[in-house]
Design an enzyme around this catalytic site. Structure first.
Site, PDB file in Angstrom:
ATOM      1  CG  ASP A  38      -2.216   0.784   0.992  1.00 31.80           C
ATOM      2  OD1 ASP A  38      -3.280   0.151   0.896  1.00 31.80           O
ATOM      3  OD2 ASP A  38      -2.157   2.039   0.877  1.00 31.80           O
ATOM      4  CG  ASN A  91      -7.844  -4.044  -4.331  1.00 33.94           C
ATOM      5  OD1 ASN A  91      -9.017  -3.983  -4.680  1.00 33.94           O
ATOM      6  ND2 ASN A  91      -7.406  -3.506  -3.202  1.00 33.94           N
ATOM      7  CE1 TYR A 157     -12.873   3.972  -9.278  1.00 35.71           C
ATOM      8  CE2 TYR A 157     -14.927   3.324 -10.332  1.00 35.71           C
ATOM      9  CZ  TYR A 157     -13.932   3.097  -9.400  1.00 35.71           C
ATOM     10  OH  TYR A 157     -13.994   1.968  -8.584  1.00 35.71           O
ATOM     11  CE  LYS A 161     -11.439   0.766 -10.624  1.00 34.26           C
ATOM     12  NZ  LYS A 161     -10.417  -0.071  -9.961  1.00 34.26           N
ATOM     13  CB  ILE A 190     -17.821  -2.935  -1.868  1.00 30.39           C
ATOM     14  CG1 ILE A 190     -18.008  -3.732  -3.169  1.00 30.39           C
ATOM     15  CG2 ILE A 190     -17.419  -3.848  -0.712  1.00 30.39           C
ATOM     16  CD1 ILE A 190     -19.127  -4.731  -3.187  1.00 30.39           C
ATOM     17  CB  THR A 192     -14.543   0.120   1.111  1.00 30.27           C
ATOM     18  OG1 THR A 192     -14.720   1.097   0.062  1.00 30.27           O
ATOM     19  CG2 THR A 192     -14.848  -1.267   0.588  1.00 30.27           C
TER      20      THR A 192
END
Ligand code: NAD
Length: 253
Positions: A38, A91, A157, A161, A190, A192
């Site tokens: 990360d 990811n 974005y 993707k 999701i 997060t």
């Protein structure tokens, strides 16, 4: 009972939060030695702590996936530490800014593409040669439902993707005979920290997001993690080039 990825070495980028952290934990639970990468040290180290507290094995390596030298060093250190790289979950990603296509700034465009798309390509660039040396491996890239359909106000974005989905299919075809499987996961909405940030910027977005989900709720990071670890396991040995939708029915509409 043997885990689904027992003894394998798994690298997770963006492993310090959300979907990446949940997936790192499932990889470890299923027997993998996990390398958590990360750009944020505190988040990555916390994931390692959680894995170790649950009896698993993990190390943290700081890396910015948009920088070639850092990704190259990440793969090199992974192999120096564990001798190989069996599973890679590419990811790391950012949500970017919300603005209609003509109002998207050049800075937002460049940053979003650099992390979400170039970052995945750089990971593939350095992971694939290592997997070729070993005779195989399994890679999962994080795309999104935004890699399959458009969403107003997020041009960079959505483009990033869709790019990840295309890149996944291309690498899958290139290395199918070499024993390297390359798939993508396409999460719906999701719960997060990424989505929390979007909701705090625009409270109506929370209601709108739940309304978009036919199951009537947001997904949990663990629900993506289970799909990713399955895709990386030998149970998915005939699956490659798949943009796997895990979205509570969102794109079935
Ligand atoms: P998150 O913000 O909780 O986690 C993203 C992680 O990536 C963070 O730990 C962050 O520090 C790290 N990161 C950001 N830039 C980086 C860089 N340059 N190098 C290395 N690490 C970096 O977000 P999340 O929701 O867990 O998202 C994970 C992935 O899933 C992203 O690619 C995102 O686009 C994708 N996704 C999320 C959703 C959702 O609804 N949450 C839906 C579809 C796809």
């Amino acid at each position: 009972m043997a885990g689904r990825v027992d003894g394998k070495v798994a690298l997770v980028t963006g492993g310090g939060s959300g979907i990446g952290r949940a997936t790192a934990l499932v990889f470890a639970r299923e027997g993998a030695k996990v390398v958590v990468a990360d750009i944020v040290v505190a988040g990555g180290e916390e994931t390692v702590r959680l894995i170790k507290a649950a009896g698993g094995e993990a190390v943290f390596i700081k890396a910015d996936v948009s920088k070639a030298a850092e990704v190259e060093a990440l793969v090199k250190k992974t192999v120096e530490t564990h001798g190989r790289l069996d599973c890679a979950f590419n990811n790391a990603g950012i949500e970017g800014e919300v603005a209609q296509t003509p109002n998207c700034t050049e800075e937002n465009w460049d940053r979003t593409i650099a992390i979400n798309l170039k970052g995945v390509w750089l990971c593939l660039k350095y992971e694939i040669p290592q997997m070729l040396k070993q005779g195989g491996g399994a890679i999962v890239n994080t795309a999104s439902v935004a890699g399959l359909v458009g969403f107003q106000g997020t041009p960079a974005y959505v483009a990033s993707k869709h790019g990840v989905a295309g890149l996944t299919k291309t690498a899958a075809l290139e290395y199918a005979k070499a024993g390297i499987r390359v798939n993508a996961v396409c999460p719906g909405v999701i719960h997060t920290p990424m989505v929390e940030r979007a909701f705090s910027a625009s409270p109506q977005m929370a209601e709108a997001a739940i309304a978009m989900e036919p199951v009537g709720r947001l997904g949990k990071p663990e629900e993506i993690a289970e799909a990713v670890v399955w895709l990386c396991s030998d149970a998915a040995s005939f699956v490659t080039g798949l943009p796997m939708v895990v979205d509570g029915g969102l794109v079935a509409r």
